[in-house]
Motif scaffolding. Structure first.
Motif, short mmCIF file in Angstrom:
data_model
loop_
_atom_site.label_atom_id
_atom_site.label_comp_id
_atom_site.label_asym_id
_atom_site.label_seq_id
_atom_site.Cartn_x
_atom_site.Cartn_y
_atom_site.Cartn_z
N LEU A 209 37.61 20.72 18.87
CA LEU A 209 36.16 22.01 19.57
C LEU A 209 34.95 22.24 17.80
CD1 LEU A 209 34.97 24.20 21.54
CD2 LEU A 209 36.90 25.17 20.26
N ASP A 213 31.60 21.22 17.35
CA ASP A 213 30.53 22.62 18.30
C ASP A 213 30.84 23.23 16.60
OD1 ASP A 213 29.01 25.45 18.95
OD2 ASP A 213 30.73 24.76 21.38
N PRO A 216 31.47 27.92 17.74
CA PRO A 216 32.56 28.25 19.12
C PRO A 216 32.37 29.11 18.94
CG PRO A 216 33.61 27.37 16.91
CD PRO A 216 32.49 26.94 16.94
N ASP A 220 35.29 29.65 24.12
CA ASP A 220 35.84 28.89 23.85
C ASP A 220 37.04 28.53 23.05
OD1 ASP A 220 33.05 27.21 24.74
OD2 ASP A 220 32.51 28.42 22.44
#
Ligand code: SF4
Length: 328
Positions: A209, A213, A216, A220
């Motif tokens: 993640l 990203d 986040p 998330d």
């Protein structure tokens, strides 16, 4: 110097924090409990509430919020075995505890930390560092290990009787269990583990993640605890529910920026995290088919609700092995 006979006790739901708070109550010190929550899974909130109830103390529950995610992304003191930034995490949480202490006019903070119990954050040097960096120098009392640590301000001022504090160290919990039993304390979580960030599977998904990203969110992070995760592209992931509860929870996450495919046959839901397009639709359906028992698959068209709207595709156009889907 005057100090209030009132403390903020961090209550996690575990035995040590409840015992630390209890030791304060036994000295006639007013205790305000504080539970700091990582919404994607950490300590046992229900047990924390039950422990506070049994102790007869109020409990403030605070979510750590989005700012905590920067602690995970850039921990000054690094990670433990998973993606757990324990030293930075404690500093962050104790800063919150300091704010709460100032708000309610308490004199000091109490925790259930035990010297040598956790490899990363409960050795002598990190304990000192955490105290200094959280702005709680002299005001952070660890009653279970107090005799192995320097006296804190409440001890020096006589607000707390140091002779009634303990000398517990290491990972064994025998002493704490005996002390709890003597006191009739029953409301604590049996598990003494860390949070989800210490779990290798969760950590792998969290690393993915943060790698994909820039920003986040806690949502998330919460999704990392649900379902099987497949990366489809730099901005797209598909999450497949593992049971009916997860299917429902994934559906509940289908807001802007997410699409949820809910089959009209007995198969799992798929949550698409990222832009909805034909390129992602096909692997999402393939993954659903792959995780559905053959006898549950209809012969003709596969029918779905996509964010609540009916949609279907012929079964014979679905690939049973989605290309480019990387299992996390
Ligand atoms: S185990 Fe998790 S919640 Fe506990 S200190 Fe480490 S990162 Fe923070």
């Amino acid at each position: 110097m005057f100090m209030e006979r009132k403390c903020v006790a961090l209550i996690s739901g575990g035995l040590d924090s409840a015992l630390a708070a209890r030791l304060m109550l036994e000295q006639g010190i007013e205790v305000s409990g504080l539970y700091l929550s990582l919404s994607w899974g950490c300590c046992d909130k229900q047990k924390a509430v039950a422990a506070a109830h049994q102790l007869g103390v109020p409990l403030m529950v605070l979510n750590v919020g989005e700012a905590y995610l920067e602690v995970i992304r850039h921990p000054k003191y690094g990670y433990g075995a998973g993606m757990n930034p324990c030293v930075d995490c404690r500093i962050y949480m104790f800063r919150l505890a300091k704010c709460y202490l100032e708000e309610i006019g308490a004199g000091f903070v109490v925790t259930g930390e035990v010297l040598g119990q956790r490899p990363m954050s409960q050795r002598r040097r990190p304990l000192d560092l955490i105290e200094a960096e959280s702005g709680l120098e002299g005001l952070l009392l660890r009653p279970l290990s107090a005799h192995l640590l320097d006296p804190t301000l409440p001890e020096l001022l006589g607000v707390v009787d140091r002779s009634r504090l303990l000398r517990v160290s290491g990972r064994s919990r025998h002493e704490q269990l005996a002390l709890a039993s003597e006191r009739g304390m029953t409301e604590y979580s049996q598990a003494a583990g860390g949070c989800q960030l210490t779990d290798e599977h969760f950590a792998k998904k969290a690393k993915d993640l943060f790698a994909h990203d820039e920003r986040p969110t806690t949502k998330d992070m919460e999704l990392l605890a649900l379902g099987r995760h497949f990366r489809i592209g730099p901005t797209t992931k598909i999450i497949i529910g593992r049971n009916e509860l997860e299917n429902l929870l994934l559906e509940g996450h289908a807001q802007e920026g997410y699409a949820c495919l809910r089959p009209r046959f007995a198969g799992p839901s798929a949550l698409v995290v990222g832009p909805w397009s034909e390129e992602v639709r096909d692997p999402a359906v393939s993954l659903i088919v792959q995780h559905t028992k053959e006898e549950k698959l209809p012969e003709g068209a596969l029918e779905f609700f996509v964010n609540g709207r009916a949609w279907s595709m012929p079964r014979d156009t679905v690939s049973s092995r989605p290309q480019d889907a990387v299992k996390l």
